[in-house]
Design a protein around this motif. Sequence first.
Motif, PDB file in Angstrom:
ATOM      1  N   THR A 129      -7.690   7.127   2.799  1.00  0.00           N
ATOM      2  CA  THR A 129      -7.281   5.593   2.616  1.00  0.00           C
ATOM      3  C   THR A 129      -6.401   5.438   1.600  1.00  0.00           C
ATOM      4  O   THR A 129      -6.717   5.670   0.278  1.00  0.00           O
ATOM      5  CB  THR A 129      -8.433   4.598   2.543  1.00  0.00           C
ATOM      6  N   TYR A 156      -3.146   2.831   0.015  1.00  0.00           N
ATOM      7  CA  TYR A 156      -2.352   1.777   0.493  1.00  0.00           C
ATOM      8  C   TYR A 156      -1.017   1.839  -0.288  1.00  0.00           C
ATOM      9  O   TYR A 156      -0.881   2.453  -1.505  1.00  0.00           O
ATOM     10  CB  TYR A 156      -3.159   0.698  -0.167  1.00  0.00           C
ATOM     11  N   THR A 168       2.288  -0.201  -1.686  1.00  0.00           N
ATOM     12  CA  THR A 168       2.917  -1.403  -1.922  1.00  0.00           C
ATOM     13  C   THR A 168       4.429  -1.386  -2.228  1.00  0.00           C
ATOM     14  O   THR A 168       4.865  -0.530  -3.044  1.00  0.00           O
ATOM     15  CB  THR A 168       2.143  -2.184  -3.117  1.00  0.00           C
ATOM     16  N   ARG A 200       2.413  -4.767   1.712  1.00  0.00           N
ATOM     17  CA  ARG A 200       1.248  -3.705   1.507  1.00  0.00           C
ATOM     18  C   ARG A 200       0.662  -3.343   2.564  1.00  0.00           C
ATOM     19  O   ARG A 200       0.253  -4.210   3.301  1.00  0.00           O
ATOM     20  CB  ARG A 200       0.303  -4.283   0.319  1.00  0.00           C
ATOM     21  N   PRO A 205      -1.873   0.332   4.564  1.00  0.00           N
ATOM     22  CA  PRO A 205      -2.599   1.723   4.583  1.00  0.00           C
ATOM     23  C   PRO A 205      -1.651   2.630   5.260  1.00  0.00           C
ATOM     24  O   PRO A 205      -1.448   2.712   6.456  1.00  0.00           O
ATOM     25  CB  PRO A 205      -3.910   1.561   5.252  1.00  0.00           C
TER      26      PRO A 205
END
Length: 257
Positions: A137, A139, A141, A162, A164
Amino acid sequence: MQINLEFERPEDGPASGPVTVGWFLTKDKGAILYDPPERVSVRQTSKTHAKSASRCPAVIQMESRYFMVKCPFDLHIGFGRDEKGKAHLINRAGAGSAIRASKISEVLVLVNEAEWRFPDRPTVQLMLPYCFIADETVYLTQLGTFAHYRPDPLPGTIFGGRFPVNLWPRPLMWAFEWHDPTKDLVLRRGEPLFYCQFEANGPDRPVQMVEAERTPALEAYMDKISGAVNYVNQSFSLFKAAEQLRPTKLLTPKAKG
């Protein structure tokens, strides 16, 4: 009173150590135009003084977590309306444009006026082939280039975002909201276009960026999620379904040769 700012996390296991993020281009055509993402770093700064900002751990920590994508094109674009009031883009560079006039519409698109957030702020999108992938995982941005100075500020702001990258490896675009359409939009090849910040499980984990292979498994997975945004209003609602379709491993570092 002394405050302990260290974060506790397991020393071993899949969520320890650097997190690996892969970048790749979704197409080979014109790949020479697109530079690899670079870690944001203000180089050639003074480090002679012990208290110099260049030696500040907080500054170094912040810079290390952002990666920069450079602009691949030289563009000088104006905004206008035709005799019927329809919005359109104007190639201010004319015959001197680095991009053929017939090709500009392939990389820069004026969003349908009905989809603008504000009626007086046109939105344009610069289409790019940059994509990121991770096997845990992470993310991403996307945000503006706040650490780089422009002598001629852009006449608007970029759209941040933003999502994943482990579940939604999709090509990034540079979306721009034109606050002052009386001023031209000037982009220069090689200048910072936007930053990417990556967040993994653990606030202190560094990011290791590698070039990734477009493997058959990765391309097959991307085919399954591509275009979904055209058919649903909330594409984030598809993340759980995407997770069920996703193979365990999608990131394969490209062999250096």
